[in-house]
Design a protein around this motif. Structure first.
Motif, PDB file in Angstrom:
ATOM      1  N   GLY A 161     -23.320 197.769  12.454  1.00 24.77           N
ATOM      2  CA  GLY A 161     -24.414 197.501  11.540  1.00 24.77           C
ATOM      3  C   GLY A 161     -24.261 198.236  10.227  1.00 24.77           C
ATOM      4  N   LEU A 162     -25.380 198.501   9.602  1.00 24.30           N
ATOM      5  CA  LEU A 162     -25.431 199.124   8.286  1.00 24.30           C
ATOM      6  C   LEU A 162     -25.325 200.644   8.404  1.00 24.30           C
ATOM      7  N   TYR A 163     -24.378 201.244   7.675  1.00 20.78           N
ATOM      8  CA  TYR A 163     -24.231 202.703   7.706  1.00 20.78           C
ATOM      9  C   TYR A 163     -23.548 203.203   6.435  1.00 20.78           C
ATOM     10  N   TRP A 164     -23.643 204.517   6.218  1.00 22.58           N
ATOM     11  CA  TRP A 164     -22.985 205.154   5.072  1.00 22.58           C
ATOM     12  C   TRP A 164     -21.500 205.284   5.369  1.00 22.58           C
ATOM     13  N   TYR A 165     -20.685 204.606   4.590  1.00 23.08           N
ATOM     14  CA  TYR A 165     -19.235 204.765   4.683  1.00 23.08           C
ATOM     15  C   TYR A 165     -18.821 206.008   3.905  1.00 23.08           C
ATOM     16  N   ARG A 166     -19.539 206.255   2.806  1.00 19.11           N
ATOM     17  CA  ARG A 166     -19.349 207.470   2.011  1.00 19.11           C
ATOM     18  C   ARG A 166     -20.739 207.913   1.574  1.00 19.11           C
ATOM     19  N   LEU A 167     -21.148 209.068   2.038  1.00 22.22           N
ATOM     20  CA  LEU A 167     -22.468 209.596   1.691  1.00 22.22           C
ATOM     21  C   LEU A 167     -22.535 209.980   0.216  1.00 22.22           C
ATOM     22  N   PRO A 168     -23.714 209.907  -0.383  1.00 21.40           N
ATOM     23  CA  PRO A 168     -23.855 210.384  -1.764  1.00 21.40           C
ATOM     24  C   PRO A 168     -23.526 211.872  -1.854  1.00 21.40           C
ATOM     25  N   ALA A 169     -22.768 212.246  -2.863  1.00 19.65           N
ATOM     26  CA  ALA A 169     -22.407 213.658  -3.055  1.00 19.65           C
ATOM     27  C   ALA A 169     -23.527 214.426  -3.744  1.00 19.65           C
ATOM     28  N   GLY A 170     -24.439 213.721  -4.350  1.00 24.55           N
ATOM     29  CA  GLY A 170     -25.557 214.339  -5.040  1.00 24.55           C
ATOM     30  C   GLY A 170     -26.539 213.270  -5.467  1.00 24.55           C
ATOM     31  N   PRO A 171     -27.668 213.672  -6.032  1.00 25.89           N
ATOM     32  CA  PRO A 171     -28.706 212.698  -6.368  1.00 25.89           C
ATOM     33  C   PRO A 171     -28.339 211.716  -7.476  1.00 25.89           C
ATOM     34  N   ARG A 172     -27.422 212.045  -8.345  1.00 27.31           N
ATOM     35  CA  ARG A 172     -27.081 211.137  -9.449  1.00 27.31           C
ATOM     36  C   ARG A 172     -25.589 210.789  -9.488  1.00 27.31           C
ATOM     37  N   VAL A 173     -24.892 210.979  -8.394  1.00 28.98           N
ATOM     38  CA  VAL A 173     -23.462 210.667  -8.337  1.00 28.98           C
ATOM     39  C   VAL A 173     -23.297 209.224  -7.875  1.00 28.98           C
ATOM     40  N   LEU A 174     -22.745 208.388  -8.752  1.00 29.92           N
ATOM     41  CA  LEU A 174     -22.515 206.980  -8.449  1.00 29.92           C
ATOM     42  C   LEU A 174     -21.065 206.632  -8.721  1.00 29.92           C
ATOM     43  N   ASN A 175     -20.662 205.453  -8.317  1.00 31.36           N
ATOM     44  CA  ASN A 175     -19.285 205.011  -8.545  1.00 31.36           C
ATOM     45  C   ASN A 175     -19.117 204.570  -9.997  1.00 31.36           C
ATOM     46  N   PRO A 176     -18.045 205.041 -10.657  1.00 35.88           N
ATOM     47  CA  PRO A 176     -17.802 204.640 -12.041  1.00 35.88           C
ATOM     48  C   PRO A 176     -17.361 203.171 -12.094  1.00 35.88           C
ATOM     49  N   PRO A 177     -18.102 202.296 -12.784  1.00 37.26           N
ATOM     50  CA  PRO A 177     -17.781 200.867 -12.779  1.00 37.26           C
ATOM     51  C   PRO A 177     -16.375 200.541 -13.274  1.00 37.26           C
ATOM     52  N   ASP A 178     -15.933 201.199 -14.333  1.00 37.29           N
ATOM     53  CA  ASP A 178     -14.600 200.889 -14.861  1.00 37.29           C
ATOM     54  C   ASP A 178     -13.511 201.269 -13.870  1.00 37.29           C
ATOM     55  N   GLY A 179     -13.646 202.409 -13.230  1.00 35.58           N
ATOM     56  CA  GLY A 179     -12.673 202.832 -12.231  1.00 35.58           C
ATOM     57  C   GLY A 179     -12.691 201.925 -11.011  1.00 35.58           C
ATOM     58  N   LEU A 180     -13.882 201.507 -10.601  1.00 34.91           N
ATOM     59  CA  LEU A 180     -14.003 200.581  -9.476  1.00 34.91           C
ATOM     60  C   LEU A 180     -13.340 199.252  -9.826  1.00 34.91           C
ATOM     61  N   HIS A 181     -13.576 198.754 -11.026  1.00 35.35           N
ATOM     62  CA  HIS A 181     -12.973 197.498 -11.463  1.00 35.35           C
ATOM     63  C   HIS A 181     -11.445 197.586 -11.458  1.00 35.35           C
ATOM     64  N   ARG A 182     -10.891 198.651 -12.043  1.00 39.44           N
ATOM     65  CA  ARG A 182      -9.430 198.818 -12.058  1.00 39.44           C
ATOM     66  C   ARG A 182      -8.874 198.876 -10.638  1.00 39.44           C
ATOM     67  N   SER A 183      -9.573 199.526  -9.739  1.00 34.65           N
ATOM     68  CA  SER A 183      -9.125 199.631  -8.347  1.00 34.65           C
ATOM     69  C   SER A 183      -9.120 198.277  -7.659  1.00 34.65           C
ATOM     70  N   LEU A 184     -10.139 197.477  -7.900  1.00 33.64           N
ATOM     71  CA  LEU A 184     -10.197 196.150  -7.290  1.00 33.64           C
ATOM     72  C   LEU A 184      -9.103 195.237  -7.836  1.00 33.64           C
ATOM     73  N   VAL A 185      -8.841 195.319  -9.132  1.00 36.44           N
ATOM     74  CA  VAL A 185      -7.759 194.520  -9.730  1.00 36.44           C
ATOM     75  C   VAL A 185      -6.420 194.923  -9.116  1.00 36.44           C
ATOM     76  N   LYS A 186      -6.179 196.210  -8.998  1.00 32.46           N
ATOM     77  CA  LYS A 186      -4.921 196.690  -8.421  1.00 32.46           C
ATOM     78  C   LYS A 186      -4.789 196.270  -6.955  1.00 32.46           C
ATOM     79  N   ALA A 187      -5.861 196.375  -6.191  1.00 34.45           N
ATOM     80  CA  ALA A 187      -5.817 195.995  -4.779  1.00 34.45           C
ATOM     81  C   ALA A 187      -5.534 194.498  -4.627  1.00 34.45           C
ATOM     82  N   ARG A 188      -6.163 193.675  -5.485  1.00 30.53           N
ATOM     83  CA  ARG A 188      -5.916 192.232  -5.420  1.00 30.53           C
ATOM     84  C   ARG A 188      -4.467 191.916  -5.759  1.00 30.53           C
ATOM     85  N   ARG A 189      -3.923 192.562  -6.776  1.00 30.55           N
ATOM     86  CA  ARG A 189      -2.518 192.329  -7.148  1.00 30.55           C
ATOM     87  C   ARG A 189      -1.570 192.731  -6.017  1.00 30.55           C
ATOM     88  N   GLU A 190      -1.875 193.842  -5.373  1.00 34.50           N
ATOM     89  CA  GLU A 190      -1.020 194.285  -4.258  1.00 34.50           C
ATOM     90  C   GLU A 190      -1.094 193.320  -3.086  1.00 34.50           C
TER      91      GLU A 190
END
Length: 97
Positions: free
Chosen positions: A63-92
């Protein structure tokens, strides 16, 4: 997530829902990311959507669970870094176009 870390960026909170026919992973990003998000094979949930957030102690499935817990109250994933990672993963996975 390793592809994000390879860029020297922190990995923010990630929720995994492996309870359905197709597992879904939710990378929590800053407000406004969905407006400019355009990555094939992904769906950006904006202001009119919601994601159920599991309890903090829910770190395993099924079911639904934390795969990676928040490191702090305002720590989120950087969109540009996430986008570059997804592009690289798709190419691979798919190889060069």
């Amino acid at each position: 997530m390793a592809l994000i870390e390879e860029q020297g960026l922190p990995v923010g909170p990630v929720i995994l829902d492996d309870g359905g026919r197709e597992p879904r992973m939710y990378f929590l990003t800053p407000l406004g990311t969905a407006v400019r998000w355009d990555e094939p094979g992904t769906v950006a949930l904006g202001l009119t959507c919601h994601v159920v957030v599991p309890q903090a102690d829910r770190v395993t499935g099924p079911g639904l669970y934390w795969y990676r817990l928040p490191a702090g109250p305002r720590v989120l994933n950087p969109p540009d870094g996430l986008h570059r990672s997804l592009v690289k993963a798709r190419r691979e996975r798919e190889g060069p176009l």
